[in-house]
Scaffold this motif. Structure first.
Motif, PDB file in Angstrom:
ATOM      1  N   ALA A  88       7.042  -5.738  -1.587  1.00 30.58           N
ATOM      2  CA  ALA A  88       6.232  -6.299  -0.505  1.00 30.58           C
ATOM      3  C   ALA A  88       6.798  -7.620  -0.014  1.00 30.58           C
ATOM      4  CB  ALA A  88       4.791  -6.492  -0.991  1.00 30.58           C
ATOM      5  N   ARG A  89       7.698  -8.229  -0.777  1.00 28.57           N
ATOM      6  CA  ARG A  89       8.364  -9.480  -0.397  1.00 28.57           C
ATOM      7  C   ARG A  89       9.728  -9.244   0.226  1.00 28.57           C
ATOM      8  NH1 ARG A  89       4.709 -13.317   0.186  1.00 28.57           N
ATOM      9  NH2 ARG A  89       3.033 -12.884  -1.275  1.00 28.57           N
ATOM     10  N   GLY A  90      10.120  -8.004   0.378  1.00 26.06           N
ATOM     11  CA  GLY A  90      11.415  -7.707   0.966  1.00 26.06           C
ATOM     12  C   GLY A  90      12.381  -7.158  -0.061  1.00 26.06           C
ATOM     13  N   ASP A 109       0.932 -10.494  -8.705  1.00 21.51           N
ATOM     14  CA  ASP A 109      -0.017 -10.989  -9.699  1.00 21.51           C
ATOM     15  C   ASP A 109       0.506 -12.233 -10.405  1.00 21.51           C
ATOM     16  OD1 ASP A 109      -1.591  -8.908  -8.982  1.00 21.51           O
ATOM     17  OD2 ASP A 109      -1.270  -7.703 -10.768  1.00 21.51           O
ATOM     18  N   GLU A 110       1.781 -12.255 -10.735  1.00 23.62           N
ATOM     19  CA  GLU A 110       2.424 -13.435 -11.323  1.00 23.62           C
ATOM     20  C   GLU A 110       3.596 -13.790 -10.412  1.00 23.62           C
ATOM     21  OE1 GLU A 110       1.570 -15.231 -13.888  1.00 23.62           O
ATOM     22  OE2 GLU A 110      -0.112 -14.007 -14.576  1.00 23.62           O
ATOM     23  N   CYS A 164      -2.080   0.088  -8.833  1.00 23.70           N
ATOM     24  CA  CYS A 164      -3.279   0.544  -8.120  1.00 23.70           C
ATOM     25  C   CYS A 164      -3.525  -0.336  -6.888  1.00 23.70           C
ATOM     26  CB  CYS A 164      -4.484   0.512  -9.061  1.00 23.70           C
ATOM     27  SG  CYS A 164      -5.964   1.279  -8.388  1.00 23.70           S
ATOM     28  N   ASP A 165      -3.265  -1.656  -7.015  1.00 21.31           N
ATOM     29  CA  ASP A 165      -3.396  -2.560  -5.864  1.00 21.31           C
ATOM     30  C   ASP A 165      -2.403  -2.183  -4.763  1.00 21.31           C
ATOM     31  OD1 ASP A 165      -5.385  -3.951  -7.172  1.00 21.31           O
ATOM     32  OD2 ASP A 165      -4.029  -5.475  -7.980  1.00 21.31           O
ATOM     33  N   ALA A 175      -1.286   0.684   0.417  1.00 22.22           N
ATOM     34  CA  ALA A 175      -0.598   1.819   1.038  1.00 22.22           C
ATOM     35  C   ALA A 175      -1.599   2.770   1.692  1.00 22.22           C
ATOM     36  CB  ALA A 175       0.236   2.557   0.000  1.00 22.22           C
ATOM     37  N   ASN A 176      -2.730   2.991   1.038  1.00 26.00           N
ATOM     38  CA  ASN A 176      -3.745   3.877   1.615  1.00 26.00           C
ATOM     39  C   ASN A 176      -4.377   3.267   2.867  1.00 26.00           C
ATOM     40  OD1 ASN A 176      -3.396   5.898  -0.292  1.00 26.00           O
ATOM     41  ND2 ASN A 176      -4.935   5.074  -1.679  1.00 26.00           N
TER      42      ASN A 176
END
Length: 444
Positions: free
Chosen positions: A160-162, A234-235, A289-290, A295-296
């Motif tokens: 998600a960051r590239g 998350d981290e 899951c996040d 994506a959904n």
């Protein structure tokens, strides 16, 4: 007669009182069992860390649109009009960041998508070629005092960051899509301490970045996950460039008892990794899951899947023309949060003493990272039930025994006397009926 009525009233009031007290305590015990079924207990504070798996560490280059990629596409794109390619390439940042969407932007996205399709390029292939590659971003790597080729330790991955480079992660980018690495070898800790750190020297090569496309003001995003999880926020830390940073890692291992595994999901409020299958990720992890929730949301709004989602398939991936829709979904979900860590050391001090940058040409875009375990031991914890089904039954037996002198024999005795009472009641009723019938026939 009055004494019999008084005694009956006395015992009736007593029975109602103790029953009310018993059921109240039962209600509180059951609520405690439902609301807090498990607890975490320390099993060993000094478990040896040797052979414990390293976490997955993911570094993302801020240089997501390079000048060299522009020259590459100018030579490899055969069909179509390439005159506006310099205006097209920065638009790929819309998959990761907010960009201004205008009518001209939409036209550029459509024209760029048509150009890619004419030359049989997919969006994941584009996203894997436009940024600075791991072979150029990672300049030098050490692990436990041994120098490695960085591409042997780190694998490319779309996040998600590239475009990023990930260490000890079973996911990787195979130039077509993100997949689980079938040849993945899990690296385990052999030694701890600063001198045995994972040392990574990076350089995002600012001079190779297209104007206005450098992300995070040159800071390097660093993500930490379990080796089985896909990289997530998350981290997440942002590390400024031209500095040396030290990242201490501490480990805590928690496992579940058999009693916890036997609890229903609604009670323990969690899944085991093999208990619930996630689309694209297969096994269950909370961070995965996040990703799937996002994506959904994109799939529902844009009818496509973000390119970084593993095993997404060639035909389902979002295209360039879907970027405005993806930005709308991000706007609805809210911005990402981030933590910025500033290095406290000049890169020309500690690294030179270690010899990690010897022979490298330093610039304002160079950074050095040290990842290491400080302690040779880790904390081992056990998640166990606060109250099992057996202990709940024992507590309930104690409550009813204390309040009413109740036991299993008493229950059977009560049921037996209820049966006798019903039997005698039915017998007396039938006897009265037979007497009436016989009297009727005798009268006639």
């Amino acid at each position: 007669m009055s004494c019999d009525v008084t005694s009956r009233c006395f015992w009736t009031v007593n029975m109602i009182s103790v029953l009310a007290m018993s059921f109240s305590i039962t209600y509180f015990l059951y609520n405690r069992f439902e609301e807090m079924p498990t607890r975490v207990a320390i099993e060993n504070q000094f478990e040896p860390i040797k052979n414990l798996p390293y976490p997955a560490i993911t570094l993302c280059t801020p240089n997501q649109v390079t000048i060299s990629s522009l020259e590459y596409f100018k030579t490899t794109l055969i069909e179509g009009n390439k005159t506006d390619l310099e205006s097209y390439l920065p638009l790929v940042l819309g998959f990761y960041e907010y960009i201004n969407i205008t009518d001209q932007t939409r036209d550029h996205l459509k024209n760029f998508q048509d150009l890619l399709e004419k030359n049989r390029y997919t969006v994941p292939e584009l996203l894997g070629r436009v940024p600075q590659l791991c072979a150029k971003f990672l300049k030098r790597c050490y692990l436990e005092r041994k120098v490695y080729n960085c591409t042997d330790l780190f694998k490319p991955i779309l996040t998600a960051r590239g475009y990023c480079c990930t260490f000890n992660n079973n996911y990787m980018f195979n130039r077509k899509m993100n997949v689980k690495d079938q040849n993945f070898v899990n690296r385990t800790v052999k030694a701890t301490g600063f001198i045995n750190a994972l040392i990574v020297v990076t350089d995002y090569e600012m001079e190779d970045s297209m104007l206005g496309t450098l992300l995070n003001a040159g800071a390097v995003p660093v993500m930490y996950t379990d080796w089985t999880e896909f990289p997530s926020d998350d981290e997440l830390s942002y590390i400024e460039s031209y500095g040396e940073s030290f990242h201490t890692i501490t480990a805590t291992y928690t496992y579940c008892s058999d009693e916890v595994k036997s609890l229903p999901v609604r009670s323990r409020n969690c899944f085991f990794h093999d208990e619930h299958r996630l689309d694209h990720f297969w096994s269950y992890h909370n961070s995965d899951c996040d990703h799937l929730c996002y994506a959904n949301a994109v799939k529902s709004a844009c009818r496509c899947i973000p390119a970084y989602i593993p095993h997404s398939g060639r035909n389902n991936v979002c295209k360039l023309v879907d970027i405005p829709c993806i930005i709308d979904v991000k706007s609805y979900q809210g911005p990402y949060s981030a933590i910025t860590i500033v290095s406290e050391w000049s890169i020309t001090e500690q690294c030179e003493r270690d010899g990690a940058i010897e022979g490298l040409v330093l610039s304002k875009s160079t950074s050095a990272f040290h990842f290491f375990f400080t302690n040779p031991v880790y904390l081992k914890q056990k998640q166990e039930t606060v109250m099992s089904i057996i202990s709940l039954a024992s507590n309930l037996g104690g409550v009813f025994g204390l309040s009413m002198g109740f036991s299993c024999i008493s229950l059977l005795e009560i049921l037996f006397y209820i049966y006798l009472g019903l039997k005698n009641y039915v017998k007396n009723k039938l006897a009265k009926v037979f007497i009436k019938i016989s009297n009727h026939y005798n009268t006639n």
